[in-house]
Write a protein that holds these residues in place. Structure first.
Motif, short mmCIF file in Angstrom:
data_model
loop_
_atom_site.label_atom_id
_atom_site.label_comp_id
_atom_site.label_asym_id
_atom_site.label_seq_id
_atom_site.Cartn_x
_atom_site.Cartn_y
_atom_site.Cartn_z
N TYR A 377 0.56 160.76 72.63
CA TYR A 377 0.14 159.47 72.08
C TYR A 377 1.13 158.35 72.43
O TYR A 377 0.72 157.26 72.84
CB TYR A 377 0.01 159.60 70.56
N ARG A 378 2.42 158.63 72.29
CA ARG A 378 3.41 157.56 72.49
C ARG A 378 3.48 157.11 73.94
O ARG A 378 3.61 155.91 74.22
CB ARG A 378 4.78 158.02 71.98
N SER A 379 3.37 158.06 74.88
CA SER A 379 3.46 157.66 76.29
C SER A 379 2.18 156.91 76.72
O SER A 379 2.22 156.09 77.63
CB SER A 379 3.71 158.86 77.19
N GLY A 380 1.07 157.18 76.05
CA GLY A 380 -0.16 156.48 76.39
C GLY A 380 -0.30 155.14 75.69
O GLY A 380 -1.12 154.30 76.09
N PHE A 381 0.49 154.94 74.65
CA PHE A 381 0.36 153.75 73.79
C PHE A 381 0.40 152.46 74.62
O PHE A 381 1.29 152.25 75.42
CB PHE A 381 1.51 153.75 72.77
N SER A 382 -0.60 151.60 74.39
CA SER A 382 -0.71 150.37 75.19
C SER A 382 -0.25 149.17 74.39
O SER A 382 -0.51 149.07 73.19
CB SER A 382 -2.17 150.15 75.59
N THR A 383 0.40 148.23 75.07
CA THR A 383 0.74 146.95 74.44
C THR A 383 -0.57 146.16 74.31
O THR A 383 -1.56 146.47 75.00
CB THR A 383 1.70 146.14 75.32
N PRO A 384 -0.59 145.11 73.46
CA PRO A 384 -1.81 144.31 73.35
C PRO A 384 -2.25 143.75 74.71
O PRO A 384 -3.44 143.72 75.02
CB PRO A 384 -1.41 143.18 72.39
N GLN A 385 -1.30 143.37 75.55
CA GLN A 385 -1.65 142.82 76.86
C GLN A 385 -2.31 143.88 77.75
O GLN A 385 -3.30 143.60 78.45
CB GLN A 385 -0.37 142.30 77.53
N GLU A 386 -1.81 145.12 77.67
CA GLU A 386 -2.39 146.20 78.47
C GLU A 386 -3.79 146.56 77.96
O GLU A 386 -4.70 146.84 78.75
CB GLU A 386 -1.48 147.43 78.41
N ALA A 387 -3.97 146.53 76.63
CA ALA A 387 -5.30 146.81 76.06
C ALA A 387 -6.27 145.69 76.46
O ALA A 387 -7.45 145.96 76.77
CB ALA A 387 -5.20 146.94 74.55
N ASP A 388 -5.79 144.44 76.48
CA ASP A 388 -6.65 143.31 76.88
C ASP A 388 -7.11 143.43 78.33
O ASP A 388 -8.22 143.04 78.68
CB ASP A 388 -5.89 141.98 76.73
N ARG A 389 -6.22 143.98 79.17
CA ARG A 389 -6.56 144.17 80.59
C ARG A 389 -7.78 145.08 80.72
O ARG A 389 -8.69 144.83 81.49
CB ARG A 389 -5.34 144.82 81.24
N VAL A 390 -7.81 146.14 79.90
CA VAL A 390 -8.94 147.09 79.93
C VAL A 390 -10.19 146.42 79.35
O VAL A 390 -11.30 146.56 79.88
CB VAL A 390 -8.60 148.39 79.16
N ALA A 391 -10.00 145.66 78.25
CA ALA A 391 -11.15 144.99 77.63
C ALA A 391 -11.76 143.97 78.60
O ALA A 391 -12.99 143.81 78.66
CB ALA A 391 -10.72 144.31 76.33
N ALA A 392 -10.91 143.31 79.41
CA ALA A 392 -11.42 142.33 80.39
C ALA A 392 -12.24 143.05 81.47
O ALA A 392 -13.29 142.56 81.91
CB ALA A 392 -10.27 141.56 81.02
N LEU A 393 -11.77 144.22 81.88
CA LEU A 393 -12.51 145.01 82.88
C LEU A 393 -13.86 145.44 82.29
O LEU A 393 -14.91 145.34 82.94
CB LEU A 393 -11.68 146.24 83.28
N GLN A 394 -13.83 145.88 81.03
CA GLN A 394 -15.06 146.32 80.37
C GLN A 394 -16.07 145.17 80.28
O GLN A 394 -17.26 145.35 80.52
CB GLN A 394 -14.73 146.85 78.96
N ARG A 395 -15.57 143.99 79.98
CA ARG A 395 -16.44 142.81 79.86
C ARG A 395 -17.08 142.48 81.22
O ARG A 395 -18.29 142.24 81.31
CB ARG A 395 -15.58 141.64 79.36
N ALA A 396 -16.26 142.52 82.27
CA ALA A 396 -16.80 142.24 83.61
C ALA A 396 -17.84 143.29 83.99
O ALA A 396 -18.86 142.98 84.61
CB ALA A 396 -15.66 142.22 84.62
#
Ligand SMILES: Cc1ncc(COP(=O)(O)O)c(C=O)c1O
Length: 440
Positions: A377-396
């Motif tokens: 869990y800890r090594s996978g943990f994403s910062t808010p900016q990293e999570a936003d990067r994925v959310a932006a990809l999902q939106r596109a």
């Protein structure tokens, strides 16, 4: 015709209506995305068509529950017949016996089944069963692992560097979780044999069960290692606790579930999602000696368990047809498609310089917005900016005709083809390349 996210779309109109009568406008938070969610009208195999007529490849599949995609003709036909004969009875039915027989034929540890209506209920029931059997209060779970909405099972689901501590703290998930809940949940780091064994042994006398997922989705589907499996089996036996394996998602990885694929010997297993063929379901499955806790024949059982829609014949019928259609060849084919998808996306990310990676297990995958190696869990943990990067990809991807989860997860279904997967990889490549061009 307007399509998402056009403010004149039918989805927007429905969202505005929903906002008046549903908190936040919707019932499940999972499909939320800015500026409003897509509303589904119907599904056809691997595709879902929204209320504006836009067709998208559905890599969500009602969050991993529709293994054959939408409206599989054989499932539809069997369910139609059952609904015509009645949808729910207080009396037991043949479909209930038939689905239990099918499930019991699928893994060595599956000797008896107790049905319920969701994966959350299955986990709650298995935990209560373990408490009833052992007379002990505590459960052990892995940090960051999701097991549904029972408050014990939710502990440390989203702990963060601010509160997770050295050895994992027990962190309540929703506001107002009583101290009694966090006190009775022991949290271990996934796949860390030494630390997990030490933490479990320190609480040995109070532990009813160790609850684990063999490839937790919130940990990027990292597989439980052989030494970790061996340690959990050995220690639970030694301390007299039960080993509960949560196969609510991983049951799709092999006809006999991840326990057969990876060689795991749990005492109880929780199932849900695909075993209901698209209808609400859950089940606790396990060895006869433990399942006796539900048996009413000698007076009040150790765990009285019932429920108005439990084992309703519609879910049972859909589940039986679905499992009968799901052979090992179909499962292996999805796994090969998933490998193609994961490799294709990782190549696209590397080529474009997109700071992300994709992990996967069997027919499930997860996109991350960082490139650090993920082992827990800890090594996978994403910062808010990293999570936003994925959310932006999902939106596109939503605009381009593909549904994945906002947190980057996706699940394949049997009607998907190589062309579907290659189309998805090509579109993701285009999106991340365009992203790179914007940033240079
Ligand atoms: C591993 C696991 N356990 C339990 C659950 C809860 O299942 P349900 O949503 O049917 O309550 C989920 C749901 O995604 C899950 O992934």
């Amino acid at each position: 015709m307007a399509s998402w996210p056009d403010p004149t779309s039918r989805s927007k109109e429905l969202y505005d209506r929903g906002l008046k009568v549903l908190p936040g406008g919707i019932t499940r938070t999972m499909p939320w995305q800015e500026p409003f969610p897509v509303y589904a009208a119907r599904g056809e195999g691997a595709y879902v068509i929204d209320v504006d007529g836009t067709r998208r490849l559905d890599l969500l599949n009602n969050f991993a529950s529709l293994i054959h995609g939408h409206a599989h003709p054989e499932v539809v036909q069997a369910v139609r017949r059952q609904v015509g004969n009645g949808s729910a009875f207080t009396l037991p039915t043949e479909p209930e016996v038939a689905l239990a027989e099918t499930i019991c034929g699928r893994a060595a540890s599956f000797e008896q089944v107790r049905f319920c209506n969701s994966g959350s209920e299955a986990v709650m029931s298995a935990i209560k069963a373990a408490r009833a059997i052992t007379g002990r209060p505590k459960i052990v779970k892995a940090e960051g692992a999701y097991h549904g909405s029972y408050d014990y099972a939710e502990v440390s689901l989203d702990s963060s560097p601010a509160n997770w501590g050295g050895d994992p703290n027990s962190v309540g998930y929703s506001k107002g979780v009583p101290k009694g809940v966090t006190n009775d949940v022991v949290v271990i780091p996934f796949n860390d044999v030494e630390a997990a064994e030490r933490i479990i042994r320190a609480n040995a006398a109070d532990i009813a069960a160790v609850l684990l997922d063999a490839a937790p989705s919130y940990l990027g589907f990292v597989q439980m290692s052989r030494p970790f499996i061996d340690m959990v089996e050995r220690v639970t036996r030694e301390i007299g606790a039960l080993f509960i394996l949560d196969e609510v998602i991983t049951f799709r990885s092999h006809v006999g579930g991840a326990q057969t694929l990876l060689g795991i010997n749990p005492d109880l297993t929780t199932l849900a999602k695909i075993i209901g063929g698209g209808f609400p379901v859950g089940a606790v499955v396990g060895r006869r000696e433990f399942m006796r806790v539900y048996d009413h024949r000698e007076g009040k059982p150790g765990l009285p368990w019932s429920g108005t829609f439990t084992a309703n014949p519609v879910s049972m019928t859909a589940g039986k047809v679905t499992l009968d259609l799901l052979d090992q060849a179909a499962i292996d084919r999805m796994a090969r498609l998933n490998e193609r998808l994961v490799a294709g996306l990782n190549e696209a990310f590397a080529r474009s310089g997109f700071p992300g990676q994709v992990t996967g297990f069997a027919s499930s995958f997860k996109v991350y917005g960082h490139t650090r190696p993920i082992t827990d869990y800890r090594s996978g943990f994403s910062t808010p900016q990293e999570a936003d990067r994925v959310a932006a990809l999902q939106r596109a991807l939503t605009v381009e005709g593909f549904h994945i989860a906002r947190n980057g997860k996706g699940f394949l279904s049997t009607p998907m083809t190589e062309a579907d997967i290659d189309g998805f990889v090509n579109v993701v490549s285009g999106i991340v390349d365009a992203e790179l061009r914007r940033n240079v």
